[in-house]
Design a protein around this motif. Structure first.
Motif, PDB file in Angstrom:
ATOM      1  N   GLU A   1      38.405  58.755 -44.078  1.00 19.74           N
ATOM      2  CA  GLU A   1      37.990  57.666 -44.976  1.00 19.74           C
ATOM      3  C   GLU A   1      37.074  56.730 -44.201  1.00 19.74           C
ATOM      4  O   GLU A   1      37.287  56.490 -43.014  1.00 19.74           O
ATOM      5  CB  GLU A   1      39.196  56.831 -45.436  1.00 19.74           C
ATOM      6  CG  GLU A   1      40.174  57.531 -46.349  1.00 19.74           C
ATOM      7  CD  GLU A   1      39.703  57.614 -47.804  1.00 19.74           C
ATOM      8  OE1 GLU A   1      38.736  56.916 -48.166  1.00 19.74           O
ATOM      9  OE2 GLU A   1      40.318  58.388 -48.560  1.00 19.74           O
ATOM     10  N   ASP A   2      36.097  56.159 -44.889  1.00 22.03           N
ATOM     11  CA  ASP A   2      35.282  55.094 -44.316  1.00 22.03           C
ATOM     12  C   ASP A   2      35.971  53.769 -44.647  1.00 22.03           C
ATOM     13  O   ASP A   2      36.199  53.468 -45.825  1.00 22.03           O
ATOM     14  CB  ASP A   2      33.877  55.147 -44.937  1.00 22.03           C
ATOM     15  CG  ASP A   2      32.936  54.108 -44.327  1.00 22.03           C
ATOM     16  OD1 ASP A   2      33.413  53.186 -43.640  1.00 22.03           O
ATOM     17  OD2 ASP A   2      31.723  54.230 -44.559  1.00 22.03           O
ATOM     18  N   ALA A   3      36.284  53.015 -43.606  1.00 21.77           N
ATOM     19  CA  ALA A   3      37.039  51.779 -43.803  1.00 21.77           C
ATOM     20  C   ALA A   3      36.314  50.762 -44.688  1.00 21.77           C
ATOM     21  O   ALA A   3      36.936  49.877 -45.268  1.00 21.77           O
ATOM     22  CB  ALA A   3      37.359  51.156 -42.450  1.00 21.77           C
ATOM     23  N   TYR A   4      34.989  50.895 -44.794  1.00 21.70           N
ATOM     24  CA  TYR A   4      34.240  49.960 -45.638  1.00 21.70           C
ATOM     25  C   TYR A   4      34.477  50.228 -47.128  1.00 21.70           C
ATOM     26  O   TYR A   4      34.496  49.299 -47.928  1.00 21.70           O
ATOM     27  CB  TYR A   4      32.740  50.081 -45.362  1.00 21.70           C
ATOM     28  CG  TYR A   4      32.300  49.443 -44.076  1.00 21.70           C
ATOM     29  CD1 TYR A   4      32.051  48.074 -43.996  1.00 21.70           C
ATOM     30  CD2 TYR A   4      32.114  50.208 -42.927  1.00 21.70           C
ATOM     31  CE1 TYR A   4      31.628  47.489 -42.819  1.00 21.70           C
ATOM     32  CE2 TYR A   4      31.688  49.625 -41.735  1.00 21.70           C
ATOM     33  CZ  TYR A   4      31.449  48.269 -41.691  1.00 21.70           C
ATOM     34  OH  TYR A   4      31.033  47.683 -40.520  1.00 21.70           O
ATOM     35  N   HIS A   5      34.611  51.515 -47.472  1.00 18.82           N
ATOM     36  CA  HIS A   5      34.765  51.884 -48.889  1.00 18.82           C
ATOM     37  C   HIS A   5      35.747  53.046 -48.944  1.00 18.82           C
ATOM     38  O   HIS A   5      35.320  54.192 -48.843  1.00 18.82           O
ATOM     39  CB  HIS A   5      33.442  52.389 -49.501  1.00 18.82           C
ATOM     40  CG  HIS A   5      32.283  51.489 -49.266  1.00 18.82           C
ATOM     41  ND1 HIS A   5      32.083  50.340 -49.987  1.00 18.82           N
ATOM     42  CD2 HIS A   5      31.258  51.570 -48.384  1.00 18.82           C
ATOM     43  CE1 HIS A   5      30.978  49.756 -49.549  1.00 18.82           C
ATOM     44  NE2 HIS A   5      30.464  50.479 -48.590  1.00 18.82           N
ATOM     45  N   THR A   6      37.008  52.777 -49.086  1.00 17.75           N
ATOM     46  CA  THR A   6      37.971  53.884 -49.134  1.00 17.75           C
ATOM     47  C   THR A   6      38.060  54.424 -50.558  1.00 17.75           C
ATOM     48  O   THR A   6      37.570  53.794 -51.512  1.00 17.75           O
ATOM     49  CB  THR A   6      39.370  53.424 -48.680  1.00 17.75           C
ATOM     50  OG1 THR A   6      39.881  52.511 -49.652  1.00 17.75           O
ATOM     51  CG2 THR A   6      39.341  52.777 -47.308  1.00 17.75           C
ATOM     52  N   SER A   7      38.722  55.562 -50.707  1.00 17.26           N
ATOM     53  CA  SER A   7      38.837  56.173 -52.035  1.00 17.26           C
ATOM     54  C   SER A   7      40.123  55.734 -52.754  1.00 17.26           C
ATOM     55  O   SER A   7      40.427  56.248 -53.818  1.00 17.26           O
ATOM     56  CB  SER A   7      38.831  57.696 -51.884  1.00 17.26           C
ATOM     57  OG  SER A   7      39.951  58.089 -51.117  1.00 17.26           O
ATOM     58  N   PHE A   8      40.876  54.790 -52.192  1.00 16.96           N
ATOM     59  CA  PHE A   8      42.168  54.425 -52.774  1.00 16.96           C
ATOM     60  C   PHE A   8      42.008  53.422 -53.920  1.00 16.96           C
ATOM     61  O   PHE A   8      41.111  52.576 -53.898  1.00 16.96           O
ATOM     62  CB  PHE A   8      43.082  53.828 -51.693  1.00 16.96           C
ATOM     63  CG  PHE A   8      43.268  54.740 -50.514  1.00 16.96           C
ATOM     64  CD1 PHE A   8      43.995  55.921 -50.633  1.00 16.96           C
ATOM     65  CD2 PHE A   8      42.678  54.452 -49.289  1.00 16.96           C
ATOM     66  CE1 PHE A   8      44.135  56.786 -49.553  1.00 16.96           C
ATOM     67  CE2 PHE A   8      42.815  55.306 -48.208  1.00 16.96           C
ATOM     68  CZ  PHE A   8      43.548  56.470 -48.348  1.00 16.96           C
ATOM     69  N   ALA A   9      42.910  53.534 -54.867  1.00 14.71           N
ATOM     70  CA  ALA A   9      42.910  52.597 -56.005  1.00 14.71           C
ATOM     71  C   ALA A   9      43.350  51.208 -55.546  1.00 14.71           C
ATOM     72  O   ALA A   9      44.027  51.074 -54.515  1.00 14.71           O
ATOM     73  CB  ALA A   9      43.859  53.115 -57.083  1.00 14.71           C
ATOM     74  N   ASP A  10      42.990  50.210 -56.322  1.00 15.79           N
ATOM     75  CA  ASP A  10      43.429  48.828 -56.036  1.00 15.79           C
ATOM     76  C   ASP A  10      44.959  48.813 -55.917  1.00 15.79           C
ATOM     77  O   ASP A  10      45.654  49.497 -56.677  1.00 15.79           O
ATOM     78  CB  ASP A  10      43.060  47.892 -57.197  1.00 15.79           C
ATOM     79  CG  ASP A  10      41.555  47.718 -57.350  1.00 15.79           C
ATOM     80  OD1 ASP A  10      40.793  48.328 -56.584  1.00 15.79           O
ATOM     81  OD2 ASP A  10      41.160  46.970 -58.264  1.00 15.79           O
ATOM     82  N   GLY A  11      45.456  48.005 -54.994  1.00 11.35           N
ATOM     83  CA  GLY A  11      46.897  47.788 -54.891  1.00 11.35           C
ATOM     84  C   GLY A  11      47.716  49.023 -54.549  1.00 11.35           C
ATOM     85  O   GLY A  11      48.853  49.150 -54.991  1.00 11.35           O
TER      86      GLY A  11
END
Ligand SMILES: C[S@@+](CC[C@H](N)C(=O)[O-])C[C@H]1O[C@@H](n2cnc3c(N)ncnc32)[C@H](O)[C@@H]1O
Length: 217
Positions: free
Chosen positions: A97-107
């Protein structure tokens, strides 16, 4: 540039020797001090994300204490090492994952951890905003960063020589943050700082700033 190919290649080259260099810099007694502080920040029920996990040294310190751990990094070579280290933990997942823009949903996470990531990147505030986005309301951010305090001139020279040997240049993305810098960055990202602690400030070598903040939103 955020998570650029060049950055990944640099860290990829460092992956094999990273643990040995880290150990020679930190030492066992100080590592235990950091482990004790870090272990107190997480709970059994926590779903934890580590950004920039490298070879997984810090993820491994908490893996058996938490419900689920997602260890991420942008460098495939670092992730190979992390996979070997964390392979024995069924609750751990390793992802690119790129820490600037991860693929995880909010919260998605009750806790987010970054260790020695923020002083290596161009825009630490952007990464902290991403941390906040993926945290649950009331979730906690845990940051550990090398500090300039307690560092002898010889130690700085050795660190600089290590960079030169490894990469043929002294790192451009290497701006140590003070405790106040870190507090400001975290606060500006909308998180409420709850604790800052300087560990190892009397060591002849580098100390660490440890910070915990809450997503009050
Ligand atoms: C100094 S190492 C720290 C590794 C580990 N957290 C530790 O303290 O042992 C910095 C790590 O951040 C990763 N990194 C740098 N920029 C990143 C980005 N934009 N997204 C994800 N990881 C990144 C590098 O690949 C490297 O593994």
């Amino acid at each position: 540039m955020p998570g650029s190919k060049e950055d990944c290649e640099d860290w990829g080259q460092a992956a094999q020797s990273y643990d040995a260099e880290y150990r020679s810099m930190v030492g066992e007694a100080f590592e235990n001090e950091i482990r004790t502080w870090l272990a107190r920040q997480v709970m059994d029920a926590d779903k934890v994300l580590e950004l920039g996990c490298g070879t997984g040294i810090f993820s491994a310190m908490i893996a058996e204490r938490v419900k689920h751990l997602t260890a991420t990094d942008s460098s495939p070579e670092m992730l190979e090492q992390a996979t070997q280290r964390l392979g024995g933990y069924p609750n751990a997942e390793i992802r690119k994952e790129d820490a600037y823009h991860t693929s995880f949903a909010d919260g998605s996470f009750s806790a987010v951890l970054t260790v020695n990531l923020l002083h290596h990147v161009d825009a630490p505030g952007t990464i902290l905003q991403e941390c906040r986005r993926v945290l649950t309301p009331g979730g906690k951010l845990v940051v550990i960063e090398c500090a300039g305090h307690g560092t002898s001139l010889w130690s700085w020279i050795k660190t600089g020589l290590g960079y030169l040997r490894r990469w043929g240049r002294v790192s451009e993305n290497h701006h140590h943050l003070s405790s106040d810098d870190l507090t400001t960055l975290v606060t500006d990202a909308g998180l409420a700082v709850q604790e800052t602690k300087l560990l190892g400030q009397h060591r002849p070598r580098m100390g660490f700033i440890c910070l915990r903040a809450m997503n009050a939103a």
